[in-house]
Design an enzyme around this catalytic site. Structure first.
Site: not given
Length: 471
Positions: A127, A181, A184-185, A188
């Site tokens: 990222s 990840k 994480h997105n 986001e």
């Protein structure tokens, strides 16, 4: 000149910038891409220090053994095609690292496929975008621990640093890196939607112009809301359009596209029965934004935003503070949902994810980095088994002392009365209220299921499973 420490396949923006980052830290890099223009670009930008190839066998032979090859190709079939092309040139003990946004189940499959050939496969969440790749990304590594130990010095060297610590760590077994990840997105998505709705209320309901809102966000970015997404919003709100006298924001179509990682997060949360309503709302609002013709028809039939009474300056100043608090609580809810999903997934897939490590690597380099992540890290450091971020003593005390829930409730009411979509904020509030209220109407739902499907129910006064003959 000797063989290279690492090879990179895929010399687009991310791959090329990561390669230059490795070079800056003293590592020799070989690059490969079918596109000769990208090969030439790396040669030029590295001033000839990085050997680059458009022939795969020559590329592989330029690497030290065991070969360490980082893949930066589009997620999906392209990764499988590259692996198939590489296999004839690989040896036992070689290491492949997928640095893209691959779906975690694909990573699991590839690991098992290559394990049979005694080739290591690492799924590494990356990222930070173009700038992060060049100057220091956040890296989330998953897979067998042995190759990670070989890669660790290199990855620590190129990663972002927060308080002197490298923003890279081993997340766990299997596809843990790509799973982290993915979440994480999802976070986001949630934070971006909250920021968008915050701007929308300030602009369309409170009637503040972009300059005032940008100034507010700039002030907030120096306080508890300090973080990358808030910081770039200030720049975006002030950006002039180079084709007109207007702001760029006012010339951009209000359709938010997506690559699918947010939807993967929501789908996984549903599968593991973990509530992530703010993230889900963000995904759904992107879907809804794309339905332009329906939106036009609704507006023509049902009108637009309802006006609110004109407020005096003291009231407006008060609302600005309430809006900041509401956004802060919405962000806390989004992080809480993401970490709850990681906690459940770690158990379900036996990843062994340490949530403190996740917070540590997200503090720098990545898109969702923020000062609040240090509080999250501390929360999981003090209690690795913490069920939910809202239950951390320090975080819960701050929420109560600053009356953040009142602010969120007040702003949700204002949006509702104005007819403004406030889906992520409302979802955050309902998430909090559903846990807080002590009782849910699920008892009625149990009996409805029993009525039409004989699905049985449980009682509060007697243990066991029961069924009622309704008719």
């Amino acid at each position: 000149m000797g063989k290279s420490d690492l090879g990179i396949i895929g010399l687009g923006v991310m791959g090329r910038n990561l390669g230059l980052n490795f070079l800056d830290h003293g590592y020799k890099i070989s690059g490969y891409d079918r596109d000769s223009s990208k090969v030439q670009a790396l040669k030029e930008e590295s001033h000839g220090l990085s050997p680059s190839f458009d022939r795969l066998e020559e590329f592989v032979n330029s690497l030290q053994s065991p070969r360490k090859i980082l893949l930066f190709v589009p997620a999906g079939k392209a990764v499988d095609l590259v692996i198939d092309e590489l296999l004839p040139f690989l040896q036992e003990g070689d290491i492949l690292i997928d640095g893209g946004n691959s779906f975690f189940q694909d990573t699991e499959r590839r690991q098992k496929q290559l394990e049979e050939k005694k080739i290591f496969f690492i799924g590494m969440g990356t990222s930070g975008g173009e700038s992060g790749a060049r100057h220091g990304p956040s890296l989330m590594v998953g897979g067998p621990i042995e190759p990670y130990e070989l890669l660790k010095p290199m990855l620590e060297a190129i990663s972002a640093k927060a308080d002197g610590e490298a923003c890279v760590d081993y997340m766990g077994k299997g596809s843990a890196g790509h799973y982290v990840k993915m979440v994480h997105n999802g976070i986001e998505y949630g934070i971006m939607e909250l920021i968008g709705e915050c701007f929308d209320l300030a602009h369309r309901v409170l009637k503040w112009d972009e300059k005032k809102i940008a100034d507010l966000f700039e002030q907030w970015s120096k306080e508890e809301l300090s973080g990358y997404l808030v910081e770039i919003t200030v720049t975006i709100l002030r950006k002039k359009d180079d084709r007109s006298e207007d702001l760029l924001l006012n010339r951009v179509l209000d359709v938010a596209k997506q690559l699918g990682t947010g939807a993967w997060t929501s789908e996984e949360a549903l599968r593991l029965q973990v509530p992530t309503p703010t993230i889900d709302a963000a995904v759904l609002m992107r879907n809804l934004s794309a339905r332009i013709e329906e939106r036009k028809a609704f507006k023509a039939l049902f009108n637009g935003i309802e006006p609110i009474p004109i407020l005096d300056e003291p009231q407006l100043d008060s609302i600005a503070d309430e809006l900041k608090k509401a956004l802060f609580l919405g962000m806390i809810a989004t992080y809480a949902q993401g970490f709850s999903l990681l906690r459940e997934a770690s158990k379900h897939y036996e990843y062994g994810i340490a949530l403190e490590k996740v917070a540590k690597v997200w503090r720098g380099g990545c898109i969702i980095r923020s000062v609040f992540l240090e509080k999250i890290r501390r929360a999981f450091s003090q209690n690795p088994q913490l069920l939910n971020l809202f239950l951390d003593p320090d975080i819960s005390q701050e929420i109560k002392a600053r009356n953040l829930v009142f602010s969120l409730r007040k702003l949700c009411g204002l949006a509702i009365n104005s007819g403004l979509p406030f889906y992520a904020f409302l979802s955050s509030l309902s998430y909090f209220d559903s846990f807080r209220c002590g009782k849910l109407p699920a008892n009625l739902i149990q009996l409805q299921r029993d009525y039409f499907g004989s699905h049985t129910y449980e009682r509060i006064d007697v243990e066991g499973i029961f069924h009622t003959l309704w008719e």
